[in-house]
Design a protein around this motif. Sequence first.
Motif, short mmCIF file in Angstrom:
data_model
loop_
_atom_site.label_atom_id
_atom_site.label_comp_id
_atom_site.label_asym_id
_atom_site.label_seq_id
_atom_site.Cartn_x
_atom_site.Cartn_y
_atom_site.Cartn_z
N ALA A 116 0.83 -1.21 0.00
CA ALA A 116 0.00 0.00 0.00
C ALA A 116 0.87 1.26 0.00
N VAL A 117 1.93 1.25 0.81
CA VAL A 117 2.84 2.40 0.84
C VAL A 117 3.53 2.56 -0.51
N ARG A 118 3.96 1.44 -1.08
CA ARG A 118 4.61 1.48 -2.40
C ARG A 118 3.67 2.06 -3.45
N ASP A 119 2.42 1.66 -3.42
CA ASP A 119 1.46 2.17 -4.39
C ASP A 119 1.19 3.65 -4.20
N ARG A 120 1.09 4.09 -2.94
CA ARG A 120 0.89 5.53 -2.69
C ARG A 120 2.07 6.34 -3.20
N LEU A 121 3.29 5.85 -2.95
CA LEU A 121 4.49 6.56 -3.43
C LEU A 121 4.51 6.60 -4.95
N ALA A 122 4.24 5.48 -5.59
CA ALA A 122 4.25 5.43 -7.05
C ALA A 122 3.18 6.37 -7.62
N ALA A 123 2.00 6.37 -7.03
CA ALA A 123 0.93 7.24 -7.51
C ALA A 123 1.31 8.70 -7.36
N ARG A 124 2.00 9.03 -6.27
CA ARG A 124 2.43 10.42 -6.03
C ARG A 124 3.31 10.93 -7.18
N PHE A 125 4.07 10.02 -7.79
CA PHE A 125 4.97 10.39 -8.88
C PHE A 125 4.44 9.89 -10.22
N ASP A 126 3.15 9.65 -10.30
CA ASP A 126 2.49 9.22 -11.53
C ASP A 126 3.15 7.96 -12.12
N TYR A 127 3.59 7.08 -11.24
CA TYR A 127 4.20 5.79 -11.61
C TYR A 127 5.43 5.97 -12.51
N ASP A 128 6.12 7.11 -12.36
CA ASP A 128 7.33 7.42 -13.14
C ASP A 128 8.55 7.02 -12.30
#
Length: 67
Positions: free
Chosen positions: A12-24
Amino acid sequence: MTEDPIVAEVRAVRDRLAARFDYDIEAIVRHVQKLEAESGHTHVAPPQDAAAGDGGRSAQRAGPDAE
């Protein structure tokens, strides 16, 4: 199979971080590098053979009998 709550939290934390950077991934790496630089801590890079992803096997082959 039972879901491990720790694994679920990490994902969940990984997904939130990735989403914050638009999965870039490059943006995520830049962000982490910025945090490292600002932390004031010494960060050590792994040996080059380990970074190559071969589990250190290239260092084992580098001996005098290596072909």
